[in-house]
Motif scaffolding. Structure first.
Motif, mmCIF file in Angstrom:
data_model
loop_
_atom_site.group_PDB
_atom_site.id
_atom_site.type_symbol
_atom_site.label_atom_id
_atom_site.label_comp_id
_atom_site.label_asym_id
_atom_site.label_seq_id
_atom_site.Cartn_x
_atom_site.Cartn_y
_atom_site.Cartn_z
ATOM 1 N N MET A 110 36.380 40.107 39.144
ATOM 2 C CA MET A 110 37.109 39.496 40.555
ATOM 3 C C MET A 110 36.369 38.084 40.723
ATOM 4 S SD MET A 110 39.482 41.002 41.034
ATOM 5 C CE MET A 110 40.004 39.771 42.184
ATOM 6 N N ASP A 132 49.925 33.736 48.988
ATOM 7 C CA ASP A 132 49.334 34.197 47.861
ATOM 8 C C ASP A 132 48.693 35.467 47.977
ATOM 9 O OD1 ASP A 132 49.917 31.648 46.709
ATOM 10 O OD2 ASP A 132 48.058 30.802 46.807
ATOM 11 N N LEU A 137 50.974 38.275 47.563
ATOM 12 C CA LEU A 137 51.414 38.419 46.147
ATOM 13 C C LEU A 137 50.100 39.312 45.331
ATOM 14 C CD1 LEU A 137 53.466 37.548 43.948
ATOM 15 C CD2 LEU A 137 51.935 35.597 43.497
ATOM 16 N N LEU A 138 48.933 38.804 45.528
ATOM 17 C CA LEU A 138 47.779 39.587 44.784
ATOM 18 C C LEU A 138 47.969 40.926 45.370
ATOM 19 C CD1 LEU A 138 44.553 37.564 45.338
ATOM 20 C CD2 LEU A 138 45.464 38.478 43.070
ATOM 21 N N ARG A 139 48.540 41.186 46.338
ATOM 22 C CA ARG A 139 48.484 42.761 46.708
ATOM 23 C C ARG A 139 49.805 43.246 46.212
ATOM 24 N NH1 ARG A 139 46.885 46.154 49.122
ATOM 25 N NH2 ARG A 139 47.752 46.478 51.074
ATOM 26 N N LEU A 140 50.728 42.702 46.018
ATOM 27 C CA LEU A 140 51.869 43.098 45.319
ATOM 28 C C LEU A 140 51.647 43.379 43.848
ATOM 29 C CD1 LEU A 140 54.865 43.417 46.062
ATOM 30 C CD2 LEU A 140 55.399 41.305 44.942
ATOM 31 N N VAL A 141 50.854 42.722 43.259
ATOM 32 C CA VAL A 141 50.797 42.929 41.746
ATOM 33 C C VAL A 141 49.771 43.923 41.793
ATOM 34 C CG1 VAL A 141 51.650 40.939 41.027
ATOM 35 C CG2 VAL A 141 49.214 40.957 41.609
ATOM 36 N N GLY A 142 48.956 44.456 42.801
ATOM 37 C CA GLY A 142 48.013 45.528 42.821
ATOM 38 C C GLY A 142 46.756 45.593 43.277
ATOM 39 N N ALA A 143 46.444 44.206 43.892
ATOM 40 C CA ALA A 143 44.959 44.206 44.486
ATOM 41 C C ALA A 143 45.035 45.264 45.759
ATOM 42 C CB ALA A 143 44.915 42.834 44.834
ATOM 43 N N ARG A 144 43.691 45.781 45.761
ATOM 44 C CA ARG A 144 43.546 46.927 46.863
ATOM 45 C C ARG A 144 43.151 45.873 48.107
ATOM 46 N NH1 ARG A 144 39.580 49.438 45.663
ATOM 47 N NH2 ARG A 144 39.460 48.739 43.527
ATOM 48 N N ARG A 145 43.109 46.385 49.246
ATOM 49 C CA ARG A 145 42.687 45.496 50.355
ATOM 50 C C ARG A 145 41.401 45.237 50.078
ATOM 51 N NH1 ARG A 145 45.161 47.912 56.062
ATOM 52 N NH2 ARG A 145 47.372 47.806 55.114
ATOM 53 N N GLN A 197 39.628 44.749 47.500
ATOM 54 C CA GLN A 197 39.601 43.749 46.569
ATOM 55 C C GLN A 197 39.795 42.488 46.935
ATOM 56 O OE1 GLN A 197 42.237 45.494 43.575
ATOM 57 N NE2 GLN A 197 40.569 45.405 41.933
ATOM 58 N N PRO A 222 51.939 43.592 51.547
ATOM 59 C CA PRO A 222 52.593 42.829 50.276
ATOM 60 C C PRO A 222 53.874 42.424 50.116
ATOM 61 C CG PRO A 222 51.779 45.282 49.928
ATOM 62 C CD PRO A 222 51.570 44.907 51.356
ATOM 63 N N ILE A 223 54.819 42.914 51.120
ATOM 64 C CA ILE A 223 56.205 42.604 51.243
ATOM 65 C C ILE A 223 56.232 41.004 51.759
ATOM 66 C CG2 ILE A 223 56.605 43.260 53.526
ATOM 67 C CD1 ILE A 223 59.366 44.421 52.247
ATOM 68 N N LEU A 228 57.145 49.050 48.772
ATOM 69 C CA LEU A 228 56.925 48.316 49.833
ATOM 70 C C LEU A 228 57.135 48.241 51.174
ATOM 71 C CD1 LEU A 228 57.716 45.139 47.491
ATOM 72 C CD2 LEU A 228 55.358 45.832 48.421
ATOM 73 N N THR A 257 49.078 50.799 46.419
ATOM 74 C CA THR A 257 48.769 49.643 45.774
ATOM 75 C C THR A 257 48.375 50.029 44.188
ATOM 76 O OG1 THR A 257 47.857 49.046 47.670
ATOM 77 C CG2 THR A 257 46.942 47.866 45.768
ATOM 78 N N ARG A 306 51.750 50.635 42.309
ATOM 79 C CA ARG A 306 52.461 49.542 41.894
ATOM 80 C C ARG A 306 51.625 48.526 40.737
ATOM 81 N NH1 ARG A 306 53.116 48.648 47.512
ATOM 82 N NH2 ARG A 306 51.091 47.623 47.743
ATOM 83 N N ARG A 307 50.270 48.806 40.830
ATOM 84 C CA ARG A 307 49.453 47.989 39.894
ATOM 85 C C ARG A 307 50.042 48.696 38.578
ATOM 86 N NH1 ARG A 307 43.472 48.834 40.955
ATOM 87 N NH2 ARG A 307 43.646 50.518 39.749
ATOM 88 N N PHE A 316 56.797 43.631 38.458
ATOM 89 C CA PHE A 316 58.008 42.808 39.397
ATOM 90 C C PHE A 316 58.307 41.416 38.874
ATOM 91 C CE2 PHE A 316 55.650 45.434 42.675
ATOM 92 C CZ PHE A 316 56.770 45.847 43.506
ATOM 93 N N LEU A 374 50.596 32.765 40.798
ATOM 94 C CA LEU A 374 49.267 32.203 41.692
ATOM 95 C C LEU A 374 49.146 30.651 41.067
ATOM 96 C CD1 LEU A 374 47.065 35.128 42.205
ATOM 97 C CD2 LEU A 374 48.093 33.899 43.870
ATOM 98 N N LEU A 390 42.922 43.173 38.001
ATOM 99 C CA LEU A 390 42.623 43.917 39.385
ATOM 100 C C LEU A 390 42.379 45.199 39.100
ATOM 101 C CD1 LEU A 390 45.665 42.181 41.304
ATOM 102 C CD2 LEU A 390 43.213 41.834 41.635
#
Lengths: 844, 247
Positions: free
Chosen positions: A1, A310, A313-321, A323, A399-400, B64, B88, B91-92, B97, B105, B120
């Motif tokens: 990270m 951004d 988006l990070l959250r959307l692709v799977g980053a936890r809070r 992280q 994330p949305i 979501l 989370t 989804r990961r 998506f 990014l 991640l």
């Protein structure tokens, strides 16, 4: 990270500049404080311990106990392990040269060369009691040269000279002058003439509290019983064992100690005074760090708002809070560490410079590594803590939002924390006022702190709403101002964040200015009360010569000079006293109460002792025989009665003129202007004293100089330190503007394409910055002034009546300074905005 | 070859899914109780006029947004029972998506963007997995570039690679061709088709382009938040007429 965190950093290195600089300045300040403190303390210690450097054992005579044998030094020498011992003497004398007469301390030099604690720069060691060594500073200040002859006079027991009085005899080793009537076997009674045969360069100013220092042989002090004996033990012997032996065998009243212990004690005595200064420095250092934290929190809030998509988006692709939060906080920690290291390094340099400027670097740079580690930790911790809340908020982005087109509208909703803050501010303010009125300092401080924290947390939404209110006013002022107003309203929360740090900095400055001005006025009034007359010159018999009077009247620092009436006369209950008669003009000029009662009854001002001698209470009416006739006086105690250094009752001049007693003009009194240069005044008086040996010079000039001098120094120091806070706040404003410029690149280009000039674009930003700074300044003043008044009221308490004085000029300059701050902080962002090419706004 | 493999357990399934915004008389029902099953390894297109609830359905499928009522199952796991952390992670690891606006990014290179979900998760890509994916999508030369240096089609392929790298249970695509020209769009659909046929991925694609929908195994038609019809392997003109009917 970490790699991702660093990828962001690499992509936008400039973005972290404000955070970095804020923490650099904050930690540099703390580190400088730590280094200054350590270096100056070590310097003080070295200075305090210098005279003991050559000794192993010190034996002191307790002044409370019975006098020992005059040659008690021999008893120390008699110890088998002691190879050399010397009696240490000190005397206070009037130093008389052609030009001046002032107080000097004379110290004894060890006969045994190995016990002398300094070397000669020039000349030779004194060989007889009529020869002395002086240090270079004394040489310079007294205008002496090698080979000069000086007269040393006994000091009159009742009258202090102008320079020594009030400064406090800090010398630990001053002999008790009262008993030292002997003047040696040379010169007239009470006077000795000596020749300067040697000069030493001590390299520092000894902590003796007198301006002039001389060193003479033991013969000079013939007849004195030494207060201290310094001894060296033979090679290999233990000083501790010798101390134990001596304490067992020496008569009571004499106590031995190792020189190391004694040096520690001496150093502690001096360091104690500087510890308060350390504390003040530390407090201001922490305030600077708080300001840095606020700027960092603001910068993070603003930057993370930009990165919202951004992050989503990070959250959307799977980053936890956790992280996301970790990423932001890690990044902050990296910047914080870098900034703290840079700041500490800079601070070490600054601290050393500061210590050299105050002449306290006797033993070179001193750095406590642990303190510096602490500073770095504090810096990193501040950065991380400041970034924490914005990071938490950023990590909570749903994330949305990555899929939504528009950002949510900015603004600051009223949260429960604001209500709590408002309550804290209200309660804190109220309790502080009460505490200040009652004069309970700890309560006032605690409540004031609570109130300040409450205010800081509630002010952001208040400021944001103020921005919204200001916008329509700007709109009416024309195009550029209107644009600036629109920009302010677009994200009032952001503008409020950067204004908040300015509120802190400028608020503290307003508070300090108000407190200092009020404090100064209070102290001035109090000093006027206690020391109504600044200068007194008297002769014991007859009148002051017209020449002397003219010289004093010509002193520019004095606003009122009067040759007061004196009469040596007998008063019932007081014995023979010098009765002084002064004109109402002088009383008025000195600020002392009038000497004629409302009903025409004359007033007699006496000293406390005299009041006791009369056996009445202050303000009581007493019939006193004066010049054969009895008159009724209202007798009061007051500072006027001790102006000349002896207790001399004071009445109105007309009373003396009509009483039929013989009247001389034996004294000249002078009242100084409020803004008088008191150093120059003292210098003048030294010369007056030198011109006529029969004069006794006194007055309160130096007391007032010392007290107000310390106050002025502290206030100036504090103001300088608060400027650091303002500097950090300026950084915050510049950072906010810089970011909004980056955001508005397209918009700026569009405006340029539509016909806005470069100057117009720059002007928009300047107006925006000035409005932010001005709002910060106004709120700062509004909050700071009551805070300053409450603070000083609590400090003064009931020691003196509070004289409220508002520093109008100083306060008026704060908004002006804010405008300058705004312009400065807009310079770089404005240049950047103006560089935008108009076509950039039209491209896709 | 198009050989729809219908397995016993669907990769994605909904039960009485309802999403309502607001309350009282002003409430808007975006999704009005749909029961759907997406077979594993199938390519499903979701179509419908604007406001028919396509996007909301996709958001609900991805966890979501939380449904007002009803449930969503991915590989048999109920999404509605998961907290933020669980969602989370799901989804990961199990959802990929692809968006109309690519959503890469900007600070990361193409390769870093692709590997982001694995990073991640603290995982390393299986040996060769990245290479296979990159070769399949024709991205070999562009891995070191940042998104700003890539064309729209390339960006979208990076986004697909990112969606596929975790070998998800389902790939959700929201108007993936919307921002692309015709040629790039066709190429992209080829890639999605390949992912389905050769890699066995389950794909759900929301689109309003009948040509794009025609590449799917079946098309679901939504109207007013409800399922209006299912067209198995329709031709574009069939879709168009069905859409007319849904209006």
């Amino acid at each position: 990270m970490i790699t991702h965190a660093l990828a962001r950093l690499r992509a936008h290195p400039g973005r972290r500049f404000a955070v970095l600089m804020a923490i650099v300045i904050g930690t540099a300040f703390l580190a400088a404080t730590a280094v200054f403190t350590a270096t100056s303390a070590a310097g003080l210690r070295a200075v305090a311990a210098a005279p003991l450097n050559t000794a192993d054992v010190v034996v002191d005579h307790d002044p409370e106990s019975a006098d020992p044998e005059p040659d008690w030094a021999a008893e120390v020498t008699a110890h088998p392990d002691v190879v050399a011992a010397t009696a240490f003497h000190a005397r206070t004398r009037q130093l008389v040269t052609e030009e001046r007469r002032a107080i000097a301390n004379v110290y004894s030099l060890a006969a045994e060369p190995s016990l002398r604690w300094f070397d000669l720069e020039e000349g030779r060691w004194p060989a007889s009691p009529t020869e002395v060594v002086v240090d270079t500073e004394t040489l310079e200040q007294a205008g002496l040269a090698l080979g000069d002859r000086i007269r040393l006079r006994d000091t009159a027991p009742s009258v202090g000279g102008p320079t020594a009085a009030g400064t406090g005899e800090k010398a630990t080793d001053t002999a008790d002058d009262g008993t030292a009537a002997s003047t040696g076997a040379f010169g007239g009674p009470g006077e000795a003439e000596v020749t300067v045969v040697g000069v030493t360069d001590l390299g520092f100013r000894p902590l003796t509290g007198v301006r002039y220092r001389l060193y003479a042989t033991e013969g000079f002090f013939a007849g004195d019983i030494p207060s201290t004996v310094l001894a060296r033990v033979r090679q290999g012997a233990s000083p501790e064992a010798t101390v134990a032996d001596l304490n067992a065998t020496l008569p009571p009243g004499l106590s031995a100690m190792t020189a190391v212990e004694q040096a520690e004690l001496a150093a502690d005595r001096f360091a104690g005074g500087s510890r308060q200064l350390d504390l003040v420095l530390l407090v201001f250092g922490l305030i600077a760090l708080l300001a840095a934290g606020m700027v960092i929190a603001g910068a993070h809030t603003v930057q993370l708002a930009r990165l919202r998509r951004d992050i989503a988006l990070l959250r959307l692709v799977g980053a936890r809070r956790g992280q996301v939060r970790g990423l932001i906080v890690t990044e902050a920690a990296v910047v914080g560490l870098l900034g703290s290291l840079l700041g500490s390094a800079a601070g070490v340099g600054l601290g050393y410079v500061g210590a050299s400027l105050t002449g306290l670097t006797g033993v070179g740079l001193r750095v406590f590594p642990l303190a510096l580690v602490g500073v770095v930790c504090a810096g990193v911790l501040t950065t991380v803590c400041a970034a924490w809340a914005p990071a938490r908020r950023a990590a909570a982005v749903p994330p949305i939002e990555a899929l939504r087109a528009a950002d949510p509208p900015p603004g600051i909703p009223t949260r429960p924390v604001h209500l709590v803050g408002a309550a804290a501010a209200l309660v804190g303010g109220t309790v502080m006022s009460v505490g200040a009125l009652v004069g309970v300092l700890p309560i006032a401080i605690g409540a004031g702190f609570l109130g300040a924290v409450g205010l800081l947390s509630v002010l952001r939404p208040v400021l944001a709403r103020l921005m919204v209110l200001v916008a329509p006013i700007l709109d009416r002022c024309g195009g550029v101002a209107g644009l600036a107003g629109a920009n302010l309203v677009r994200d009032p929360g952001r503008a409020a964040t950067s204004a908040l740090t300015l509120v802190l900095g400028l608020g503290l400055i307003s508070a300090l200015l108000t407190a200092a001005t009020t404090g100064r006025a209070t102290i001035d009034a109090d000093l006027r009360n206690r020391y109504p007359v600044d200068v007194s010159v008297r002769v014991d018999t007859g009148s002051i010569s017209p020449d002397t009077e003219r010289v004093i009247a010509d002193i520019e620092a004095l606003t009122m000079v009067e040759k007061v009436r004196t009469s040596r006369t007998e008063i019932t209950g007081l014995g023979e006293v010098t009765l002084v008669g002064v004109t109402p003009e002088l009383t008025a000029a000195s600020g002392a109460p009038a000497l004629t009662g409302d009903d025409g009854t004359p007033v007699m001002v006496v000293s406390n002792d005299q009041l006791a001698g009369l056996g009445v209470a202050s303000g009581q009416r007493v019939a006193l025989a004066l010049g054969g006739t009895e008159r009724t006086f209202t007798v009061v105690t007051g500072a006027l009665a001790t102006v000349s250094g002896t207790a001399a009752p004071v009445v109105d001049a007309r009373v003396l003129d009509t009483s039929g007693v013989d009247v001389d003009r034996g004294m000249v009194w002078g009242v100084a202007r409020d803004d008088a240069d008191r150093d120059a005044l003292s210098e003048h008086l030294d010369r007056v004293a030198a011109a006529d040996p029969s004069l006794e010079v006194g007055g309160a000039s130096s007391e007032r100089r010392d007290i107000t001098g310390i106050l002025d120094m502290m206030v100036n120091l504090a103001l300088a330190m608060l400027l650091v806070t303002v500097l950090i706040a300026t950084l915050g404003v510049a950072d906010t503007l810089g970011l909004s410029v980056v955001e508005r690149t397209r918009e700026s280009a569009l405006l340029r394409a539509l016909g806005l000039t470069r100057a117009g674009l720059r002007g928009t930003l300047a107006v925006e910055a000035m409005v932010i700074a001005l709002l910060g300044a106004l709120l700062g003043v509004l909050i700071g002034v009551p805070y300053g008044l409450a603070g000083i009221a609590a400090v003064v308490g009931d020691t003196a009546p509070l004289v409220v004085a508002v520093p109008w000029a100083g306060l008026a300059s704060i908004p002006v300074a804010a405008l300058v701050i705004g312009i400065i902080s807009a310079v770089l962002p404005a240049r950047r905005a103006a560089r935008t090419a108009p076509a950039a706004g039209l491209a896709a | 070859m198009r050989t729809p493999v219908v397995r016993s357990a669907p990769a994605l399934r909904t039960e009485g899914l309802v999403k309502r915004y607001g309350e009282g008389p002003t409430a808007v029902t975006a999704v009005a109780g749909v029961d759907l099953a997406f077979p594993a390894g199938g390519f499903t297109a979701v179509m419908g006029p604007s406001g028919s609830g396509k996007s909301t359905l996709l958001h609900l499928l991805a966890g979501l947004e939380r449904p007002t009522s009803g449930r969503v199952f991915i590989e048999g796991r109920d999404l509605t029972g998961l907290d933020d952390r669980g969602l989370t992670r799901l989804r990961r690891d199990r959802i990929g998506f692809v968006f109309q606006s690519f959503n890469l990014l900007p600070a990361l290179t193409a390769e870093q963007n692709i590997l982001l979900p694995l990073r991640l998760a603290g995982r390393t890509p299986a040996p060769g997995a990245l290479k296979t994916l990159v070769t399949t999508l024709g991205l070999g030369e562009r891995l070191r570039h940042r998104p700003s240096a890539l064309s729209g089609g390339q960006r979208q392929r990076v986004a697909i690679a990112r969606a596929l790298i975790t070998e998800p249970a389902v790939v959700l695509a929201d108007e993936p061709t919307g921002a692309l020209d015709v040629a790039a769009g066709r190429e992209l659909l080829d890639h999605l088709r390949t992912a389905c046929d050769e890699l066995g991925r389950t794909i759900v694609m929301v689109t309003h382009d009948p040509l794009a929908a025609a590449r799917a195994d079946r098309v679901l038609l939504l109207a007013d938040g409800a399922l209006h019809g299912v067209l198995p392997r329709p031709a574009p003109h069939e879709i168009l007429s069905a859409m007319e009917g849904a209006r």
